[in-house]
Write a protein that holds these residues in place. Sequence first.
Motif, mmCIF file in Angstrom:
data_model
loop_
_atom_site.group_PDB
_atom_site.id
_atom_site.type_symbol
_atom_site.label_atom_id
_atom_site.label_comp_id
_atom_site.label_asym_id
_atom_site.label_seq_id
_atom_site.Cartn_x
_atom_site.Cartn_y
_atom_site.Cartn_z
ATOM 1 N N ASN A 185 112.607 -73.496 80.729
ATOM 2 C CA ASN A 185 112.832 -74.939 80.668
ATOM 3 C C ASN A 185 111.672 -75.682 80.016
ATOM 4 O O ASN A 185 111.642 -76.915 79.988
ATOM 5 C CB ASN A 185 113.064 -75.499 82.079
ATOM 6 C CG ASN A 185 114.345 -74.976 82.703
ATOM 7 O OD1 ASN A 185 115.364 -74.861 82.036
ATOM 8 N ND2 ASN A 185 114.287 -74.646 83.988
ATOM 9 N N GLY A 186 110.700 -74.909 79.517
ATOM 10 C CA GLY A 186 109.562 -75.520 78.855
ATOM 11 C C GLY A 186 108.506 -76.050 79.792
ATOM 12 O O GLY A 186 107.627 -76.819 79.388
ATOM 13 N N ILE A 187 108.556 -75.646 81.068
ATOM 14 C CA ILE A 187 107.607 -76.133 82.082
ATOM 15 C C ILE A 187 106.700 -74.983 82.516
ATOM 16 O O ILE A 187 107.177 -73.898 82.845
ATOM 17 C CB ILE A 187 108.354 -76.688 83.308
ATOM 18 C CG1 ILE A 187 109.331 -77.792 82.878
ATOM 19 C CG2 ILE A 187 107.370 -77.216 84.341
ATOM 20 C CD1 ILE A 187 110.260 -78.236 83.980
ATOM 21 N N THR A 188 105.408 -75.216 82.525
ATOM 22 C CA THR A 188 104.487 -74.185 83.009
ATOM 23 C C THR A 188 104.388 -74.255 84.525
ATOM 24 O O THR A 188 104.348 -75.337 85.104
ATOM 25 C CB THR A 188 103.079 -74.365 82.403
ATOM 26 O OG1 THR A 188 102.602 -75.677 82.709
ATOM 27 C CG2 THR A 188 103.108 -74.161 80.901
ATOM 28 N N LYS A 244 107.908 -86.338 82.156
ATOM 29 C CA LYS A 244 108.378 -86.172 80.777
ATOM 30 C C LYS A 244 109.190 -84.894 80.597
ATOM 31 O O LYS A 244 110.129 -84.844 79.808
ATOM 32 C CB LYS A 244 107.185 -86.155 79.812
ATOM 33 C CG LYS A 244 106.386 -87.453 79.769
ATOM 34 C CD LYS A 244 105.188 -87.297 78.843
ATOM 35 C CE LYS A 244 104.315 -88.543 78.862
ATOM 36 N NZ LYS A 244 103.103 -88.372 78.006
ATOM 37 N N LYS A 245 108.786 -83.853 81.286
ATOM 38 C CA LYS A 245 109.492 -82.569 81.176
ATOM 39 C C LYS A 245 110.232 -82.267 82.478
ATOM 40 O O LYS A 245 110.111 -81.182 83.049
ATOM 41 C CB LYS A 245 108.511 -81.450 80.838
ATOM 42 C CG LYS A 245 107.900 -81.582 79.454
ATOM 43 C CD LYS A 245 107.058 -80.358 79.097
ATOM 44 C CE LYS A 245 106.532 -80.447 77.673
ATOM 45 N NZ LYS A 245 105.717 -79.256 77.315
ATOM 46 N N ALA A 246 111.011 -83.232 82.928
ATOM 47 C CA ALA A 246 111.735 -83.079 84.194
ATOM 48 C C ALA A 246 112.786 -81.981 84.097
ATOM 49 O O ALA A 246 113.405 -81.777 83.045
ATOM 50 C CB ALA A 246 112.386 -84.403 84.564
ATOM 51 N N TRP A 301 104.933 -71.861 92.987
ATOM 52 C CA TRP A 301 105.375 -73.253 92.981
ATOM 53 C C TRP A 301 104.264 -74.246 93.283
ATOM 54 O O TRP A 301 104.478 -75.459 93.241
ATOM 55 C CB TRP A 301 106.502 -73.437 94.008
ATOM 56 C CG TRP A 301 107.695 -72.589 93.762
ATOM 57 C CD1 TRP A 301 108.204 -71.625 94.593
ATOM 58 C CD2 TRP A 301 108.552 -72.607 92.618
ATOM 59 N NE1 TRP A 301 109.318 -71.039 94.035
ATOM 60 C CE2 TRP A 301 109.563 -71.628 92.821
ATOM 61 C CE3 TRP A 301 108.569 -73.348 91.428
ATOM 62 C CZ2 TRP A 301 110.564 -71.376 91.890
ATOM 63 C CZ3 TRP A 301 109.578 -73.092 90.501
ATOM 64 C CH2 TRP A 301 110.553 -72.122 90.736
ATOM 65 N N LEU A 302 103.039 -73.785 93.568
ATOM 66 C CA LEU A 302 101.967 -74.686 93.969
ATOM 67 C C LEU A 302 101.685 -75.763 92.925
ATOM 68 O O LEU A 302 101.487 -76.928 93.255
ATOM 69 C CB LEU A 302 100.687 -73.882 94.232
ATOM 70 C CG LEU A 302 99.440 -74.696 94.601
ATOM 71 C CD1 LEU A 302 99.619 -75.379 95.953
ATOM 72 C CD2 LEU A 302 98.200 -73.802 94.606
ATOM 73 N N GLY A 303 101.696 -75.393 91.650
ATOM 74 C CA GLY A 303 101.275 -76.302 90.602
ATOM 75 C C GLY A 303 102.339 -77.213 90.043
ATOM 76 O O GLY A 303 102.009 -78.166 89.324
ATOM 77 N N ASN A 304 103.628 -76.945 90.334
ATOM 78 C CA ASN A 304 104.635 -77.795 89.680
ATOM 79 C C ASN A 304 105.738 -78.333 90.592
ATOM 80 O O ASN A 304 106.663 -78.975 90.106
ATOM 81 C CB ASN A 304 105.250 -77.064 88.479
ATOM 82 C CG ASN A 304 106.189 -75.944 88.859
ATOM 83 O OD1 ASN A 304 106.220 -75.525 90.013
ATOM 84 N ND2 ASN A 304 106.947 -75.449 87.899
ATOM 85 N N ARG A 305 105.626 -78.111 91.908
ATOM 86 C CA ARG A 305 106.612 -78.694 92.829
ATOM 87 C C ARG A 305 105.921 -79.274 94.060
ATOM 88 O O ARG A 305 104.872 -78.781 94.475
ATOM 89 C CB ARG A 305 107.625 -77.641 93.300
ATOM 90 C CG ARG A 305 108.570 -77.137 92.234
ATOM 91 C CD ARG A 305 109.653 -76.265 92.836
ATOM 92 N NE ARG A 305 110.503 -75.695 91.808
ATOM 93 C CZ ARG A 305 111.522 -76.331 91.231
ATOM 94 N NH1 ARG A 305 111.827 -77.563 91.621
ATOM 95 N NH2 ARG A 305 112.243 -75.757 90.296
ATOM 96 N N GLY A 348 95.477 -77.349 88.600
ATOM 97 C CA GLY A 348 95.153 -78.058 87.374
ATOM 98 C C GLY A 348 96.103 -79.226 87.162
ATOM 99 O O GLY A 348 97.135 -79.334 87.823
ATOM 100 N N PHE A 349 95.754 -80.104 86.224
ATOM 101 C CA PHE A 349 96.532 -81.332 86.024
ATOM 102 C C PHE A 349 97.425 -81.207 84.802
ATOM 103 O O PHE A 349 96.958 -80.969 83.688
ATOM 104 C CB PHE A 349 95.595 -82.529 85.863
ATOM 105 C CG PHE A 349 96.324 -83.848 85.831
ATOM 106 C CD1 PHE A 349 96.718 -84.465 87.008
ATOM 107 C CD2 PHE A 349 96.638 -84.455 84.616
ATOM 108 C CE1 PHE A 349 97.390 -85.679 86.986
ATOM 109 C CE2 PHE A 349 97.319 -85.674 84.589
ATOM 110 C CZ PHE A 349 97.696 -86.278 85.774
ATOM 111 N N ASN A 350 98.743 -81.369 85.020
ATOM 112 C CA ASN A 350 99.719 -81.363 83.930
ATOM 113 C C ASN A 350 100.304 -82.766 83.820
ATOM 114 O O ASN A 350 101.083 -83.181 84.677
ATOM 115 C CB ASN A 350 100.822 -80.339 84.207
ATOM 116 C CG ASN A 350 101.821 -80.226 83.065
ATOM 117 O OD1 ASN A 350 101.866 -81.080 82.168
ATOM 118 N ND2 ASN A 350 102.619 -79.174 83.085
ATOM 119 N N PRO A 351 99.972 -83.527 82.761
ATOM 120 C CA PRO A 351 100.433 -84.916 82.654
ATOM 121 C C PRO A 351 101.923 -85.051 82.349
ATOM 122 O O PRO A 351 102.465 -86.159 82.451
ATOM 123 C CB PRO A 351 99.593 -85.463 81.493
ATOM 124 C CG PRO A 351 99.286 -84.264 80.653
ATOM 125 C CD PRO A 351 99.120 -83.129 81.619
#
Length: 557
Positions: free
Chosen positions: A173-176, A287-289, A352-356, A538-541
């Motif tokens: 889905n293009g999400i790290t 932006k990358k929902a 899932w720590l970094g993106n949810r 880390g920070f993903n804007p």
Amino acid sequence: MPSKEQRPKDDSVLFEVQNADSTHQNLIGKIVNLKWSPDPEVQEFVKTVTQDVSFNQTTEDSKKSGNLHPDRLNNWQRVGPLESLSGANPQDNIIVELQNPVVVSSTNGERPSLIITKEPVQVVGRVYGLVSIIKREEKNKDKFIVRHFNKTSKQFDGTIENIRIPQVPPDRNGITRSTNQGLEKSPFNSTGWYIYGAKDADGVFVTQAIEPRALMRLQADEVYVNQRAIAYINKIWKGTQRQKGTAKIILLEPNKQAITPQSLINTSWREGDKAIVIHTYGGIGGKKAEPAPLGLVTGHFAYGIAKVVRDRISSELRFDIEYQQIYAHNPDGIVAGAIKWSSYMGDLQRGWLGNRPVSDIIVKFDAVTQDYNFDGIKLSPMDEFLRQLNIMMARYRIGDGTGGSVVTPATSCVQDANQALFVTIKQVEEEVKSNPRIQEWLRRHPQDTQTLRFKQLVKLGRDLEKQLAPLGIIRSDWEKNAENLAGTRTTDGALTTIFKALTTWRTMLPRRAHDEIATILLKNGATLWVIRTNQVGGFNPDIAPVAPTAILGHRTN
């Protein structure tokens, strides 16, 4: 995995030893047999979940959509729980920790065997450490300078080391899943990170997973007691989007007062304590929902087990969390089974720590978490709960023989996880009611702590039953766990699916089950420890945390 022609008949698999205790260092680097104990209870479990595997059309269609299924097990007969675990992915890449007891059996001239009684726990990394990041070595590079925790000073003034924290590629889905950008600026860097991984050919440690030390320490940010504790459940997800990059630890104690919050923590949790974990995660916005049809963020639900342990590096008390993941087949290679927090949450590639946003509620309730001993007759609700979950997870890995576990409005991890809880309480109740010796013991000891605890267990069962079957209907396939599993069945018609969804609608949405079950436990006197993270690391804007949906058609941030 052995070849189909060479496979043994006892569900044993091949196991490469990467770590061992001091007595068995000679086994490191060797391939041994991993097999089940001949104990009758263990063999009964193996027999219960052993099935022939033959992929059906639903599984084939799922494969075409990108989901990973146990291809190497297709058309195998009598696949057991160890084979379904080792053959879950296309390659031999399942790393596990063996739980005690482990018996080493060795005969001259034959390959040694490791004999186990419990299902292995999925882990990540061969070794781990506790570090604080000083800085990135070079801009846009994945090498970082870190300082290790010093056991003597209890500070991060130990050895300085250069390590790698790779930037993982985005998913389909293009999400790290994680980013190493700004890790050294995270609010959790000062208290340190557990890093899990291995050294590369040049001797440089390569990080595979991270775990913020602050999340697992017995230190709470906020403490609520009595009615304020019960009211807090509705606030767990409040302001999720605004809290990106942060986490909060909350102790909820419904029946106690304390002079200081720390004194309450010290009296509530001690080394060796065991507790149940209620796990739920939300969605990804920004932006990358990720897609959210009709604004519905379903999320995920699971149970787990937490233990209070003495950390070997810091010597402080901390929680050790093992999820019991009843997890459908997916494109990420997440395998249904027992999984350590560091592997399921902290893995840089698939955690899932970094993106949810995630909620882990650790539940201490003596009626469930402590064993019973009625005049020599021992009962353990926790052991029974784990047994039920192990059955569920093993069957999910092979889709009850179809090769695929899928999710529908009436069949999901939420319902099958709660089926395990429902069956557990019913099983313990039935064992007590049907045993004259136990009944006599209860009659003779009406005010004993065990009698009072059992009454609490019965009351909890009644309250949970009302939650799990709000229309007063308990689904027939929940009465006997061995008969049916929701997520592995693909033959229900439309009307049957609708009916089943209606009869257990409260367990369809993970957050609904999470919130209501937590509230029921609090009202019954349980102590709750809440770990709430919001895209930590880390920070993903390009992404933002989104709370899971609580009510159909409504999304709450």
